[in-house]
Motif scaffolding. Structure first.
Motif, PDB file in Angstrom:
ATOM      1  N   SER A 106       0.831  -1.197   0.000  1.00  0.00           N
ATOM      2  CA  SER A 106       0.000   0.000   0.000  1.00  0.00           C
ATOM      3  C   SER A 106       0.865   1.245   0.000  1.00  0.00           C
ATOM      4  O   SER A 106       1.853   1.330   0.728  1.00  0.00           O
ATOM      5  CB  SER A 106      -0.910   0.004   1.237  1.00  0.00           C
ATOM      6  OG  SER A 106      -1.759  -1.128   1.229  1.00  0.00           O
ATOM      7  N   LEU A 107       0.474   2.241  -0.814  1.00  0.00           N
ATOM      8  CA  LEU A 107       1.250   3.469  -0.949  1.00  0.00           C
ATOM      9  C   LEU A 107       0.351   4.678  -0.776  1.00  0.00           C
ATOM     10  O   LEU A 107      -0.808   4.679  -1.213  1.00  0.00           O
ATOM     11  CB  LEU A 107       1.907   3.539  -2.337  1.00  0.00           C
ATOM     12  CG  LEU A 107       2.880   2.418  -2.706  1.00  0.00           C
ATOM     13  CD1 LEU A 107       3.269   2.531  -4.180  1.00  0.00           C
ATOM     14  CD2 LEU A 107       4.121   2.464  -1.823  1.00  0.00           C
ATOM     15  N   GLY A 108       0.896   5.721  -0.170  1.00  0.00           N
ATOM     16  CA  GLY A 108       0.169   6.975  -0.028  1.00  0.00           C
ATOM     17  C   GLY A 108       1.136   8.141  -0.114  1.00  0.00           C
ATOM     18  O   GLY A 108       2.314   8.019   0.239  1.00  0.00           O
ATOM     19  N   VAL A 109       0.633   9.288  -0.601  1.00  0.00           N
ATOM     20  CA  VAL A 109       1.473  10.481  -0.723  1.00  0.00           C
ATOM     21  C   VAL A 109       0.624  11.701  -0.417  1.00  0.00           C
ATOM     22  O   VAL A 109      -0.590  11.711  -0.651  1.00  0.00           O
ATOM     23  CB  VAL A 109       2.107  10.579  -2.138  1.00  0.00           C
ATOM     24  CG1 VAL A 109       1.056  10.909  -3.195  1.00  0.00           C
ATOM     25  CG2 VAL A 109       3.251  11.578  -2.167  1.00  0.00           C
ATOM     26  N   ASP A 110       1.266  12.736   0.121  1.00  0.00           N
ATOM     27  CA  ASP A 110       0.547  13.975   0.390  1.00  0.00           C
ATOM     28  C   ASP A 110       1.502  15.150   0.228  1.00  0.00           C
ATOM     29  O   ASP A 110       2.676  15.068   0.591  1.00  0.00           O
ATOM     30  CB  ASP A 110      -0.023  13.985   1.813  1.00  0.00           C
ATOM     31  CG  ASP A 110      -0.968  15.159   2.037  1.00  0.00           C
ATOM     32  OD1 ASP A 110      -1.972  15.253   1.301  1.00  0.00           O
ATOM     33  OD2 ASP A 110      -0.712  15.979   2.927  1.00  0.00           O
ATOM     34  N   ILE A 111       0.986  16.245  -0.328  1.00  0.00           N
ATOM     35  CA  ILE A 111       1.734  17.499  -0.409  1.00  0.00           C
ATOM     36  C   ILE A 111       0.811  18.622   0.021  1.00  0.00           C
ATOM     37  O   ILE A 111      -0.391  18.603  -0.277  1.00  0.00           O
ATOM     38  CB  ILE A 111       2.290  17.752  -1.828  1.00  0.00           C
ATOM     39  CG1 ILE A 111       3.156  19.026  -1.840  1.00  0.00           C
ATOM     40  CG2 ILE A 111       1.182  17.824  -2.870  1.00  0.00           C
ATOM     41  CD1 ILE A 111       3.965  19.221  -3.105  1.00  0.00           C
TER      42      ILE A 111
END
Length: 229
Positions: A106-111
Protein backbone atom coordinates in the motif's frame (compact mmCIF):
# COMPACT_ATOMS: atom_id res chain seq x y z
CA UNK A 1 11.15 0.20 -5.14
CA UNK A 2 8.28 2.65 -5.39
CA UNK A 3 8.84 5.96 -7.14
CA UNK A 4 7.55 9.49 -6.58
CA UNK A 5 6.90 11.95 -9.39
CA UNK A 6 6.64 15.70 -8.92
CA UNK A 7 5.09 17.95 -11.56
CA UNK A 8 4.91 21.73 -11.37
CA UNK A 9 1.77 23.09 -12.96
CA UNK A 10 2.20 25.54 -15.83
CA UNK A 11 1.08 29.08 -15.14
CA UNK A 12 -0.99 29.03 -18.31
CA UNK A 13 -1.77 26.38 -20.91
CA UNK A 14 -2.63 27.32 -24.46
CA UNK A 15 -6.12 26.39 -25.59
CA UNK A 16 -4.60 23.77 -27.88
CA UNK A 17 -2.58 22.19 -25.06
CA UNK A 18 -5.55 22.17 -22.71
CA UNK A 19 -7.70 20.55 -25.38
CA UNK A 20 -5.01 17.92 -26.00
CA UNK A 21 -4.68 16.90 -22.36
CA UNK A 22 -8.41 16.96 -21.61
CA UNK A 23 -8.94 14.64 -24.57
CA UNK A 24 -6.72 12.06 -22.85
CA UNK A 25 -8.73 11.70 -19.63
CA UNK A 26 -12.06 10.13 -18.72
CA UNK A 27 -15.42 11.69 -19.48
CA UNK A 28 -16.03 11.94 -15.74
CA UNK A 29 -12.84 13.96 -15.36
CA UNK A 30 -13.76 16.27 -18.22
CA UNK A 31 -17.16 16.91 -16.65
CA UNK A 32 -15.47 17.70 -13.35
CA UNK A 33 -13.03 20.09 -15.02
CA UNK A 34 -15.88 22.01 -16.59
CA UNK A 35 -17.30 22.75 -13.14
CA UNK A 36 -14.16 24.43 -11.79
CA UNK A 37 -14.28 28.22 -11.59
CA UNK A 38 -10.50 28.71 -11.24
CA UNK A 39 -8.14 27.34 -13.87
CA UNK A 40 -5.63 26.36 -11.17
CA UNK A 41 -8.15 23.93 -9.68
CA UNK A 42 -8.82 22.46 -13.12
CA UNK A 43 -5.09 22.08 -13.81
CA UNK A 44 -4.52 20.24 -10.54
CA UNK A 45 -7.35 17.81 -11.22
CA UNK A 46 -6.36 17.30 -14.86
CA UNK A 47 -2.68 16.63 -14.31
CA UNK A 48 -3.35 14.36 -11.36
CA UNK A 49 -4.89 11.92 -13.83
CA UNK A 50 -2.40 12.70 -16.61
CA UNK A 51 0.53 11.69 -14.35
CA UNK A 52 -1.06 8.29 -13.75
CA UNK A 53 -1.63 7.80 -17.46
CA UNK A 54 1.95 8.87 -18.15
CA UNK A 55 3.30 6.09 -15.93
CA UNK A 56 0.91 3.47 -17.28
CA UNK A 57 1.85 4.28 -20.88
CA UNK A 58 5.56 5.06 -20.58
CA UNK A 59 6.54 2.50 -17.93
CA UNK A 60 3.97 -0.28 -18.11
CA UNK A 61 3.18 -0.39 -21.82
CA UNK A 62 -0.52 0.40 -21.52
CA UNK A 63 -2.52 2.04 -24.29
CA UNK A 64 -4.07 5.24 -23.03
CA UNK A 65 -7.43 4.51 -24.64
CA UNK A 66 -7.67 1.16 -22.83
CA UNK A 67 -7.02 2.47 -19.31
CA UNK A 68 -9.96 2.14 -16.93
CA UNK A 69 -10.02 3.24 -13.31
CA UNK A 70 -11.81 1.73 -10.34
CA UNK A 71 -12.21 2.53 -6.64
CA UNK A 72 -12.41 0.54 -3.43
CA UNK A 73 -15.30 0.92 -1.01
CA UNK A 74 -13.67 4.00 0.53
CA UNK A 75 -12.87 5.69 -2.78
CA UNK A 76 -9.17 4.76 -3.08
CA UNK A 77 -8.40 4.56 -6.81
CA UNK A 78 -6.92 1.68 -8.74
CA UNK A 79 -6.58 0.55 -12.35
CA UNK A 80 -8.79 -2.19 -13.75
CA UNK A 81 -6.85 -5.29 -14.78
CA UNK A 82 -3.68 -4.23 -12.92
CA UNK A 83 -4.15 -5.43 -9.33
CA UNK A 84 -0.40 -5.23 -8.62
CA UNK A 85 -0.17 -1.57 -9.69
CA UNK A 86 -0.50 0.67 -6.65
CA UNK A 87 -0.57 4.46 -6.88
CA UNK A 88 -1.69 7.57 -5.08
CA UNK A 89 -1.90 11.23 -6.10
CA UNK A 90 -1.87 14.48 -4.15
CA UNK A 91 -1.86 18.12 -5.23
CA UNK A 92 -1.61 21.51 -3.60
CA UNK A 93 -0.75 24.96 -4.90
CA UNK A 94 1.52 24.66 -7.94
CA UNK A 95 2.45 21.00 -7.47
CA UNK A 96 1.08 17.54 -8.23
CA UNK A 97 2.72 14.46 -6.66
CA UNK A 98 2.26 10.82 -7.55
CA UNK A 99 3.66 7.71 -5.86
CA UNK A 100 3.52 4.38 -7.67
CA UNK A 101 4.90 0.86 -7.62
CA UNK A 102 4.31 -2.73 -8.73
CA UNK A 103 3.90 -5.32 -5.96
CA UNK A 104 4.90 -2.63 -3.47
CA UNK A 105 2.07 -3.02 -0.98
CA UNK A 106 0.00 0.00 0.00
CA UNK A 107 1.25 3.47 -0.95
CA UNK A 108 0.17 6.98 -0.03
CA UNK A 109 1.47 10.48 -0.72
CA UNK A 110 0.55 13.98 0.39
CA UNK A 111 1.73 17.50 -0.41
CA UNK A 112 0.59 20.71 1.25
CA UNK A 113 1.38 24.33 0.57
CA UNK A 114 2.56 25.93 3.79
CA UNK A 115 0.23 28.71 4.86
CA UNK A 116 -0.18 30.48 8.20
CA UNK A 117 -2.52 28.38 10.31
CA UNK A 118 -4.01 28.25 13.76
CA UNK A 119 -1.91 25.62 15.48
CA UNK A 120 -4.92 24.90 17.69
CA UNK A 121 -6.24 22.80 14.80
CA UNK A 122 -3.92 20.13 16.20
CA UNK A 123 -6.33 19.75 19.12
CA UNK A 124 -8.88 18.29 16.72
CA UNK A 125 -6.72 16.10 14.52
CA UNK A 126 -3.53 15.13 16.38
CA UNK A 127 -3.01 12.50 19.04
CA UNK A 128 -2.02 13.48 22.59
CA UNK A 129 1.59 12.50 21.92
CA UNK A 130 1.71 14.56 18.72
CA UNK A 131 0.25 17.60 20.43
CA UNK A 132 2.82 17.34 23.19
CA UNK A 133 5.65 17.05 20.64
CA UNK A 134 4.30 20.07 18.78
CA UNK A 135 4.11 22.17 21.96
CA UNK A 136 7.70 21.18 22.80
CA UNK A 137 8.94 22.88 19.65
CA UNK A 138 9.97 26.51 19.70
CA UNK A 139 7.48 29.02 18.30
CA UNK A 140 9.55 29.32 15.14
CA UNK A 141 9.60 25.57 14.56
CA UNK A 142 5.96 24.74 15.18
CA UNK A 143 4.52 25.54 11.77
CA UNK A 144 7.05 23.40 9.90
CA UNK A 145 6.63 20.55 12.37
CA UNK A 146 2.85 20.80 12.13
CA UNK A 147 3.02 20.33 8.35
CA UNK A 148 5.49 17.45 8.72
CA UNK A 149 3.01 15.65 10.96
CA UNK A 150 0.01 16.59 8.84
CA UNK A 151 1.46 15.32 5.54
CA UNK A 152 2.79 12.14 7.16
CA UNK A 153 -0.59 11.39 8.72
CA UNK A 154 -2.41 12.10 5.45
CA UNK A 155 -0.03 9.86 3.50
CA UNK A 156 -0.69 7.02 5.97
CA UNK A 157 -4.47 7.41 5.75
CA UNK A 158 -4.23 7.41 1.97
CA UNK A 159 -1.98 4.35 1.97
CA UNK A 160 -4.32 2.20 4.05
CA UNK A 161 -7.18 3.29 1.80
CA UNK A 162 -9.89 3.75 4.41
CA UNK A 163 -10.38 7.47 3.95
CA UNK A 164 -11.45 9.51 6.94
CA UNK A 165 -13.26 6.54 8.43
CA UNK A 166 -9.93 6.27 10.27
CA UNK A 167 -9.72 9.43 12.44
CA UNK A 168 -6.44 11.31 12.23
CA UNK A 169 -6.10 11.39 16.01
CA UNK A 170 -6.40 7.60 16.32
CA UNK A 171 -2.72 6.97 15.56
CA UNK A 172 0.57 8.69 16.34
CA UNK A 173 3.47 9.79 14.16
CA UNK A 174 6.66 10.25 16.16
CA UNK A 175 9.92 11.95 15.23
CA UNK A 176 12.85 9.76 16.20
CA UNK A 177 16.20 10.93 17.52
CA UNK A 178 17.72 10.65 14.02
CA UNK A 179 15.10 13.08 12.71
CA UNK A 180 13.15 10.46 10.77
CA UNK A 181 9.53 9.63 11.46
CA UNK A 182 7.63 6.46 12.28
CA UNK A 183 4.34 5.20 13.65
CA UNK A 184 4.33 4.22 17.31
CA UNK A 185 0.76 2.98 17.67
CA UNK A 186 0.44 0.60 14.72
CA UNK A 187 1.07 -3.14 14.72
CA UNK A 188 1.93 -3.32 11.03
CA UNK A 189 5.21 -2.09 9.58
CA UNK A 190 4.73 1.21 7.77
CA UNK A 191 7.53 3.26 6.28
CA UNK A 192 7.28 7.05 6.37
CA UNK A 193 9.40 9.73 4.76
CA UNK A 194 9.27 13.48 4.19
CA UNK A 195 10.38 15.20 0.98
CA UNK A 196 11.58 18.62 -0.09
CA UNK A 197 9.76 19.54 -3.30
CA UNK A 198 9.85 23.33 -3.27
CA UNK A 199 10.10 26.22 -0.79
CA UNK A 200 6.89 26.70 1.21
CA UNK A 201 5.71 23.14 0.59
CA UNK A 202 5.75 19.99 2.70
CA UNK A 203 5.43 16.51 1.26
CA UNK A 204 5.43 13.00 2.69
CA UNK A 205 4.91 9.41 1.60
CA UNK A 206 3.99 6.11 3.23
CA UNK A 207 4.58 2.50 2.17
CA UNK A 208 3.45 -0.71 3.83
CA UNK A 209 6.10 -3.10 2.56
CA UNK A 210 9.30 -1.42 1.48
CA UNK A 211 11.54 1.55 1.98
CA UNK A 212 10.70 4.69 0.05
CA UNK A 213 12.80 6.56 -2.57
CA UNK A 214 15.16 9.16 -1.20
CA UNK A 215 14.02 11.83 -3.63
CA UNK A 216 11.22 12.61 -6.06
CA UNK A 217 11.64 12.59 -9.84
CA UNK A 218 10.65 15.90 -11.43
CA UNK A 219 8.61 15.66 -14.64
CA UNK A 220 8.35 18.34 -17.33
CA UNK A 221 5.31 19.18 -19.42
CA UNK A 222 7.12 18.12 -22.61
CA UNK A 223 7.57 14.60 -21.21
CA UNK A 224 3.84 14.26 -20.66
CA UNK A 225 3.16 15.25 -24.26
CA UNK A 226 5.38 12.50 -25.61
CA UNK A 227 4.08 9.69 -23.43
CA UNK A 228 0.35 9.41 -24.12
CA UNK A 229 -0.51 7.14 -27.03
Amino acid sequence: MSKILAFKLPEQLSLESYAYFTAQVTEERRARLARFFHKEDAYRSLFGEILVRYILCSQLGQRNGNIQFEENAFGKPGVSGLPDFEYNVSHSGDWVLMIWGMNEGSLGVDIEQIRPIDIQIAERFFSVEEREALQAKSAGERQDFFYDLWTLKESYIKAIGTGLSRPLDSFTVQQREDGNFGLITEAESMYLQTYTIAPDYKAAACSSCCTLPETATFIKLSELYRSLY
